[in-house]
Design an enzyme around this catalytic site. Structure first.
Site, PDB file in Angstrom:
ATOM      1  N   GLU A  81       0.806  -1.224   0.000  1.00 47.65           N
ATOM      2  CA  GLU A  81       0.000   0.000   0.000  1.00 47.65           C
ATOM      3  C   GLU A  81       0.835   1.268   0.000  1.00 47.65           C
ATOM      4  O   GLU A  81       0.629   2.166  -0.820  1.00 47.65           O
ATOM      5  CB  GLU A  81      -0.947   0.018   1.201  1.00 47.65           C
ATOM      6  CG  GLU A  81      -1.800   1.282   1.243  1.00 47.65           C
ATOM      7  CD  GLU A  81      -2.791   1.310   2.373  1.00 47.65           C
ATOM      8  OE1 GLU A  81      -3.683   2.175   2.346  1.00 47.65           O
ATOM      9  OE2 GLU A  81      -2.686   0.467   3.281  1.00 47.65           O
ATOM     10  N   ASP A 101      -0.825  -5.092   3.056  1.00 47.66           N
ATOM     11  CA  ASP A 101      -1.420  -3.907   3.671  1.00 47.66           C
ATOM     12  C   ASP A 101      -0.900  -3.854   5.103  1.00 47.66           C
ATOM     13  O   ASP A 101      -1.306  -4.668   5.938  1.00 47.66           O
ATOM     14  CB  ASP A 101      -2.944  -3.992   3.660  1.00 47.66           C
ATOM     15  CG  ASP A 101      -3.608  -2.685   4.082  1.00 47.66           C
ATOM     16  OD1 ASP A 101      -2.900  -1.820   4.651  1.00 47.66           O
ATOM     17  OD2 ASP A 101      -4.827  -2.537   3.854  1.00 47.66           O
ATOM     18  N   ILE A 103      -1.261  -1.683   7.674  1.00 50.54           N
ATOM     19  CA  ILE A 103      -2.319  -1.416   8.645  1.00 50.54           C
ATOM     20  C   ILE A 103      -3.609  -1.192   7.871  1.00 50.54           C
ATOM     21  O   ILE A 103      -3.772  -0.163   7.216  1.00 50.54           O
ATOM     22  CB  ILE A 103      -2.041  -0.183   9.528  1.00 50.54           C
ATOM     23  CG1 ILE A 103      -0.731  -0.331  10.313  1.00 50.54           C
ATOM     24  CG2 ILE A 103      -3.202   0.031  10.494  1.00 50.54           C
ATOM     25  CD1 ILE A 103      -0.415   0.871  11.202  1.00 50.54           C
ATOM     26  N   ASP A 104      -4.497  -2.148   7.931  1.00 48.46           N
ATOM     27  CA  ASP A 104      -5.818  -1.927   7.351  1.00 48.46           C
ATOM     28  C   ASP A 104      -6.706  -1.370   8.459  1.00 48.46           C
ATOM     29  O   ASP A 104      -6.867  -1.994   9.510  1.00 48.46           O
ATOM     30  CB  ASP A 104      -6.417  -3.216   6.804  1.00 48.46           C
ATOM     31  CG  ASP A 104      -7.758  -2.949   6.146  1.00 48.46           C
ATOM     32  OD1 ASP A 104      -7.795  -2.113   5.239  1.00 48.46           O
ATOM     33  OD2 ASP A 104      -8.763  -3.543   6.573  1.00 48.46           O
ATOM     34  N   THR A 106      -6.417   2.350   8.954  1.00 43.15           N
ATOM     35  CA  THR A 106      -5.543   3.415   9.458  1.00 43.15           C
ATOM     36  C   THR A 106      -6.332   4.519  10.142  1.00 43.15           C
ATOM     37  O   THR A 106      -5.895   5.065  11.162  1.00 43.15           O
ATOM     38  CB  THR A 106      -4.695   3.993   8.308  1.00 43.15           C
ATOM     39  OG1 THR A 106      -3.839   2.962   7.799  1.00 43.15           O
ATOM     40  CG2 THR A 106      -3.827   5.148   8.799  1.00 43.15           C
ATOM     41  N   ASP A 238      -6.181  -4.669   0.097  1.00 41.85           N
ATOM     42  CA  ASP A 238      -7.293  -4.871   1.028  1.00 41.85           C
ATOM     43  C   ASP A 238      -7.953  -6.226   0.818  1.00 41.85           C
ATOM     44  O   ASP A 238      -8.594  -6.756   1.730  1.00 41.85           O
ATOM     45  CB  ASP A 238      -8.378  -3.805   0.821  1.00 41.85           C
ATOM     46  CG  ASP A 238      -7.892  -2.395   1.075  1.00 41.85           C
ATOM     47  OD1 ASP A 238      -7.310  -2.174   2.144  1.00 41.85           O
ATOM     48  OD2 ASP A 238      -8.102  -1.532   0.202  1.00 41.85           O
TER      49      ASP A 238
END
Length: 295
Positions: A81, A101, A103-104, A106, A238
């Site tokens: 990402e 990803d 930190i999905d 954020t 994601d």
């Protein structure tokens, strides 16, 4: 002729077992960093819009994951990402490819709302092989390997309608549907987003939920806690890991057009049954976010 040690390992765990184990260990390490940082002060920047956020922890976690994987698997390719936000191309080739990803959720992370996750997917020959998602604050590790099932902390997952004693939903009446808003908040996009929610609620759906993490919403679907999911504006990082987990839990992941999933198309419908997924897709108006591989 006796099988070699390599042959025995491949039969026992599959050809990508070393990669899978690396993903699990890195997701757990990253989760420790995120969990610690959740309650600390953060330096927050924006990307595509005022609500598309990034922190130093996103960048640090992604750097950790990519550096470790590049050292162990130097011939592999990577889609991540924050690298994409910095201008790296999102191209899925036949080569072994990690889709990350860091930190999905954020926005949740910035506000100390605890629904945040690390997501690591892996594809070979443009086909998803495994996915690892770690819900950092609840310490729930979701995994799926193609042909080998989906699990949360070792317990096998099944989508709604697959559990013993539960009849599969064949219409949207009484369904619980999950979605996410997406980063665009212009009036036209918001109108379409709210119209899609209204369309589903008018079918008799019990509710539409937005939890701020698409990967964890999809994990809830895989665990049978929700019946369907849709979104316009999500990205391949994601979706990659969660797609394997849902499929291995017996669910369906497809394009909002009703056709096969296109990982780069920034749109998806997922459900416990194909009938449910098709009904959701038919109820939606398209919101065009472009493609990840054309940015």
């Amino acid at each position: 002729m006796k099988p070699s040690g390599e042959d025995r390992a491949a039969r026992a765990g599959g050809p990508w077992e070393e990669c899978f184990e690396a993903a699990v260990q890195l997701a757990l390490r990253a989760g420790q960093i995120i969990r610690k940082a959740l309650s600390e002060e953060k330096r927050v920047s924006t990307k595509t819009s005022a609500v598309d956020l990034v922190t130093e922890t996103d960048q640090a976690v992604e750097a950790l994951i990519l550096s470790e994987l590049q050292e162990r698997f130097p011939s592999h390719r990577f889609i991540a990402e924050e690298a994409a936000a910095a201008g790296a191309k999102c191209v899925l080739t036949p080569s072994p490819t990690w889709i990350v990803d860091p930190i999905d959720g954020t926005c949740n992370f910035v506000h100390r709302f605890p629904t945040v996750a690390v997501s690591i997917g892996f594809a070979v020959n443009q086909e998803l092989e495994f996915g690892v998602i770690y819900h950092c604050t609840e310490e729930r590790l979701y995994t799926g390997q193609r042909g080998r099932g989906a699990f949360c902390n070792g317990q096998q997952l099944q989508v709604s309608g697959r559990q013993v004693g539960h009849a599969p939903f064949t219409d949207l009446s009484k369904a619980l549907v999950l979605t996410e808003i997406g980063p665009r908040r212009d009036p036209a996009t918001l109108k379409l987003f709210l119209s899609n929610m209204e369309r589903l609620l008018r079918t008799g759906a019990h509710g539409v939920r937005v939890i701020g993490s698409s990967t964890l919403a999809l994990c809830h679907l895989a665990s049978g806690a929700a019946d369907a999911y849709y979104q316009f504006g999500l990205h391949c990082w994601d979706l990659a890991a969660a797609t394997v987990i849902i499929r291995e839990a017996g669910g369906i992941v497809m394009d909002t057009s009703g056709g096969p999933l296109d990982l780069m198309a920034c749109r998806v419908v997922a459900a416990g049954t194909r009938e449910m997924a098709t009904l959701v897709a038919q109820a939606l108006q398209t919101i065009n976010y472009g493609r990840d591989d054309e940015r």
